[in-house]
Motif scaffolding. Structure first.
Motif, PDB file in Angstrom:
ATOM      1  N   VAL A   1       0.569  -1.258  -0.078  1.00 16.76           N
ATOM      2  CA  VAL A   1      -0.038   0.460  -0.268  1.00 16.76           C
ATOM      3  C   VAL A   1       1.057   1.319  -0.531  1.00 16.76           C
ATOM      4  CG1 VAL A   1      -1.739   1.339   1.625  1.00 16.76           C
ATOM      5  CG2 VAL A   1      -2.035  -1.421   0.859  1.00 16.76           C
ATOM      6  N   ALA A   2       2.290   1.611   0.788  1.00 15.64           N
ATOM      7  CA  ALA A   2       2.749   2.136   0.894  1.00 15.64           C
ATOM      8  C   ALA A   2       3.802   2.331  -0.687  1.00 15.64           C
ATOM      9  CB  ALA A   2       3.832   1.798   1.862  1.00 15.64           C
ATOM     10  N   THR A   3       4.328   3.916  -0.971  1.00 17.32           N
ATOM     11  CA  THR A   3       5.183   3.237  -2.363  1.00 17.32           C
ATOM     12  C   THR A   3       6.267   2.682  -1.999  1.00 17.32           C
ATOM     13  OG1 THR A   3       5.532   6.181  -2.242  1.00 17.32           O
ATOM     14  CG2 THR A   3       3.916   5.434  -3.126  1.00 17.32           C
ATOM     15  N   PRO A   4       7.357   2.503  -3.214  1.00 20.25           N
ATOM     16  CA  PRO A   4       8.263   1.981  -2.286  1.00 20.25           C
ATOM     17  C   PRO A   4       9.394   3.474  -1.321  1.00 20.25           C
ATOM     18  CG  PRO A   4       7.847   1.450  -4.817  1.00 20.25           C
ATOM     19  CD  PRO A   4       7.135   2.057  -4.167  1.00 20.25           C
ATOM     20  N   GLN A   5       9.274   4.778  -1.965  1.00 24.90           N
ATOM     21  CA  GLN A   5       9.884   5.925  -1.179  1.00 24.90           C
ATOM     22  C   GLN A   5       8.862   5.785  -0.078  1.00 24.90           C
ATOM     23  OE1 GLN A   5      12.774   6.733  -2.454  1.00 24.90           O
ATOM     24  NE2 GLN A   5      12.477   8.015  -0.529  1.00 24.90           N
ATOM     25  N   GLN A   6       8.007   5.674   0.208  1.00 25.17           N
ATOM     26  CA  GLN A   6       7.535   5.710   1.457  1.00 25.17           C
ATOM     27  C   GLN A   6       7.756   5.087   2.337  1.00 25.17           C
ATOM     28  OE1 GLN A   6       3.078   6.203   0.250  1.00 25.17           O
ATOM     29  NE2 GLN A   6       2.692   8.054   0.488  1.00 25.17           N
TER      30      GLN A   6
END
Length: 857
Positions: A363-368
């Protein structure tokens, strides 16, 4: 019987080395070689675990003819415990008897939690209830099954111990309706305000079910998948109509697992839990995503392309909403929640479970994901499950580490390649197991003890967390639909701490879909300072398998031994790949550990066309805090200097003649950046509150119940459970615009528990034409007594000036609490049948935003 003694020793910072068992040659690639080598090796060197709070000694006292060990754990904190490895269960041979013994202890704790009959004082008068096929109880002190506990346990490591028992335990939390109409759904446990819909994290069941499906053998997998799909589908379809907000694309409801409201919500919510029912929490929204994602996959497997496409669309939209609405760019963290309907701004507070789940589900982006894992605060004893801590609140969720959450954080660290954070989590898990000689429920972060409000030995998800550390994180074992993926994550610091000289670590006797599997890690000799070892190659029974290739059932068990062995050859960590470990928070500093106390917005008035807030920062030192002001879910002023005690603040940008603004505030310690909970929202409802139109019970049109009066006014007693019960009120708005609709009601059940929250379908009809304007299920959570009246959750409607509307509260198949399900036919308060009583005193419309000039009051 071979006898040997070994004690494992680690220094205060858990950084001392532990002599390893004799290494098994790297070329020993068969299951037999692993079993006969590292599994049967006799440890030689003694040592002991110690830190500033206690010490523990782990000893191997026996190794039997099948190479199964008996361990003796002696703790200065918890005393002695004997642990025996069980035949047919996985065993660890890591080169560290400490790790091997704690892994064996987790399996022993799991065995102790096995039962065929469950008990709980609230069910069946405390008499045993059969669990067909056998279940796991939740812990030594928790002898029943709770949905979230068993689901998280299954999703962590416990499924590998006994997939079929896990299946039975999860199935215990499914139920049809009591009226015989079917509609199998997942049960929301007893809880805040009478449970559902104040709490909606029952969907976490899908996480556990997905893991179980991926471990069950042929012949048993499909039957459970079909059952899971039916229950998940029915549940998410129901939730979509009851607790989904189409305006912001998020699901309503309390945090997952953090279900003791005083621990994680502002103190003003503790008696008015409808505010909690309208919050949007990170963890619960991620579990809703997981359930919808599971439904999409199961629908595709069932050949239902239309349903699969619909659910995939729902999942994609929810993922985007979470990424946008919970992410705090300036903090590099996900917000714990959007606190309530009148204040949908994200709090600057964090939740370790929600954060970890957002990372692990994608659900989180890779950067997040990278930022959230790297930035989550750590303490000397592990990651507190929420941050910052709340002042004046005892240790339980507040001021506490929960090992199962720590295990999730370790998995998240592995996924993002953060070796330093993963090592910190492992140290926390090892410390807890070694010192307390069991997998405790939680640990107090103030002193590292188990002195918390409630705490049980062998807590099921803590047991699973210890298994997860070994199986899912270090060995990287991940069962998916297409097979078993193996991608180890062994930080160099972790290896140097526990088995610095060992060149092979082996996990033996995993039961994967009915096949026995051993997994061995070949580790380079010598010392690597930082980073995580890289996967160089992988072989299955001596044959190389290309990177990323899933291991399927057809590939296993063809050898003479009837078992298979995977050997993963690890290479040195990549240069510069090491992460910097977060510095543990200084527990002696109030401002580093806690957030400020919650401020108070006492009043909102309008003067010369501008709104003016009366505020109070309580006992906080104004020199140490700043204030943010929030209006209608947005920050409109940041880092405002404050004075002591009561003060005023003027909003120069609001349009109170057109909008009924709702304000909140929060305080931040300038030294640490720790932020308070948000103040209870206060709204301006026009001069003399003339934008609020209330129809009292005196003027209701009623079907069912008995008209009654009391100190709070007129209501209908014994109303709300019979299918035909209905209340109606007519309202003629003085302005065209957006309205919030609400009922004032008393529901006499306890605020902190129960299964019979008041729920009704609210419908608005044009009185002249009968046209349906809007409908929405509203919740009237338990208020603690039948003389305490509180506001319900809200419905929204566009209403036109001068038109008369008929607002009805009625029974509906969607407006059902958990007492309508067969599972709760044995619950103490609902033995005689479903209960949905509400003493409704008023139906209200509140003008939030006017859209005509005539409404500018």
């Amino acid at each position: 019987m071979v006898k040997a003694v070994l004690t494992a020793s680690i220094a205060t910072a858990l950084a001392a080395t532990v002599p390893s068992a004799p290494a098994v040659p790297a070329q020993a690639a068969t299951g037999t070689a692993v079993a006969g080598g590292a599994r049967c090796a006799v440890p030689e060197e003694p040592g002991r675990f110690t830190d500033g709070t206690g010490s523990a000694t782990v000893t191997v006292t026996d190794v039997d003819a099948d190479c199964l060990r008996t361990y003796k754990l002696v703790s200065s904190v918890a005393g002695e415990r004997v642990i025996k490895e069980a035949p047919g269960k996985p065993t660890l041979r890591s080169g560290s008897v400490l790790l091997d013994g704690l892994y064996a202890m987790a399996h022993d704790d799991a065995e102790l939690n096995k039962t065929d009959r469950l008990t709980d004082g609230s069910y069946n008068d405390g008499k045993p209830i059969d669990c067909p096929g056998g279940c796991y109880q939740t812990g030594k002190l928790w002898t029943y099954v709770w949905t979230r506990d068993v689901a998280y346990s299954a999703d962590l490591g416990l499924t590998t111990a006994d997939p079929e028992r896990m299946r039975n335990t999860l199935a215990f939390k499914l139920s049809e309706r009591r009226d015989g109409s079917g509609d199998t759904q997942i049960i929301q446990d007893t809880g805040t305000g009478g449970s559902y819909p104040s709490s909606t994290d029952r969907v976490v069941w899908a996480l556990g079910a997905s893991e179980i499906i991926n471990w069950l053998p042929d012949g048993k997998r499909q039957a459970f998948a079909d059952k899971a799909y039916e229950a998940i589908r029915n549940t998410i379809e129901h939730d979509r109509k009851v607790v989904f907000d189409r305006g912001d694309g998020l699901y309503l409801g309390e945090h997952s697992f953090l279900d003791w409201r005083e621990q994680s919500y502002a103190d003003w919510t503790k008696d008015d839990v409808a505010t909690i029912a309208t919050s949007r929490s990170l963890s619960t929204n991620v579990t809703h995503w997981a359930a919808i994602d599971a439904a999409a996959r199961l629908a595709a497997d069932a050949g239902d392309k239309s349903a699969a496409a619909k659910y995939r669309g729902w999942a994609d939209d929810l993922m985007q909403a979470v990424r946008e609405k919970f992410w705090l760019p300036g903090k590099g963290q996900f917000s714990q929640m959007l606190s309530t309907e009148k204040d949908t701004s994200p709090v600057n507070r964090y939740d370790a479970l929600g954060t970890s789940l957002a990372v692990l589900t994608g659900v989180a982006t890779p950067q997040q994901a990278k930022q959230a894992v790297a930035n989550y605060p750590q303490t000397p004893y592990g990651p507190s499950v929420l941050w910052p801590q709340q002042q004046g609140v005892p240790s339980y969720h507040n001021n506490a580490v929960w090992p199962f959450v720590t295990a999730y954080m370790m998995r998240a660290a592995a996924k993002t390649g953060n070796d330093a954070v993963a090592t910190q989590q492992a140290r926390s898990l090892v410390r807890g197991g070694a010192l307390f000689a069991t997998d405790k429920e939680n640990i107090n972060i103030l002193d590292g003890s188990t002195k918390t409000a409630l705490n049980s030995d062998r807590q099921l998800w803590s047991v699973a967390g210890m298994m997860s550390m070994v199986q899912q994180s270090i060995f990287g074992i991940d069962a998916r639909e297409d097979g078993l993926h193996i991608d180890p994550f062994l930080p160099a610091q972790l290896r140097e701490t526990y088995f610095p000289g060992g060149e092979r670590a082996a996990l033996n006797d995993l039961d994967y879909r009915g096949h026995k599997l051993n997994v061995a890690l070949d580790i380079p000799a010598g010392k690597a300072g930082e980073g995580a070892y890289q996967v160089e190659s992988l072989t299955l029974d001596g044959k190389e398998v290309p990177a990323g290739t899933p291991i399927t059932e057809k590939m296993l068990g063809d050898g003479e031994s009837g078992e298979s062995t995977v050997v993963v050859k690890l290479a040195e960590p990549a240069a510069g790949s090491g992460q910097k470990a977060p510095k543990p928070v200084d527990l002696s500093s109030k401002e580093a550990l806690y957030g400020p106390t919650t401020p108070d917005v006492r009043n909102v008035t309008v003067k010369d066309g501008r709104t003016q807030l009366s505020l109070d920062i309580g006992d906080e030192n104004p020199a140490k805090v700043t204030m943010d002001v929030l209006r209608d879910g947005k920050v409109i002023a940041e880092n405002v200097a404050v004075g002591a005690g009561e003060q005023t603040w003027t909003d120069r940008t609001a349009r109170p003649e057109e909008v009924s603004p709702c304000y909140s505030a929060r305080l931040t310690y300038t030294s640490s950046g720790n932020t308070s909970q948000h103040a209870e929202p206060e709204c301006y409802w026009g001069p003399g509150d003339d934008r609020v139109h209330k129809v009292t019970g005196e003027d209701f049109e009623a079907t069912g119940g008995k008209k009654t009066s009391g100190d709070n006014g007129v209501y209908y007693a014994d109303w709300g459970t019979d299918p035909g019960d209905k209340l109606a009120a007519r309202i003629t708005p003085k302005a065209t615009g957006e309205y919030l609709l609400q009922a004032d009601a008393a529901v006499g059940g306890p605020i902190n528990t129960g299964v019979s929250s008041g729920m009704k379908m609210l419908r608005v009809h044009d009185d002249a034409t009968g046209e349906l304007v809007t409908e929405r299920v509203i919740a009237m959570p338990n208020t603690g007594s039948w003389t305490t009246v509180r506001g319900s959750t809200f419905a929204k409607a566009e209403l036109t000036e001068g038109k008369t509307y008929r607002i009805e509260l009625a029974q509906d198949p969607l407006a059902v609490n958990m007492s309508y399900f067969q599972h709760n036919a044995l619950y103490k308060d609902t033995r005689e049948g479903p209960s949905n009583y509400s003493d409704v005193y008023a139906i209200k419309t509140l003008l939030k935003r006017a859209t005509t000039a005539g409404s500018k009051q």
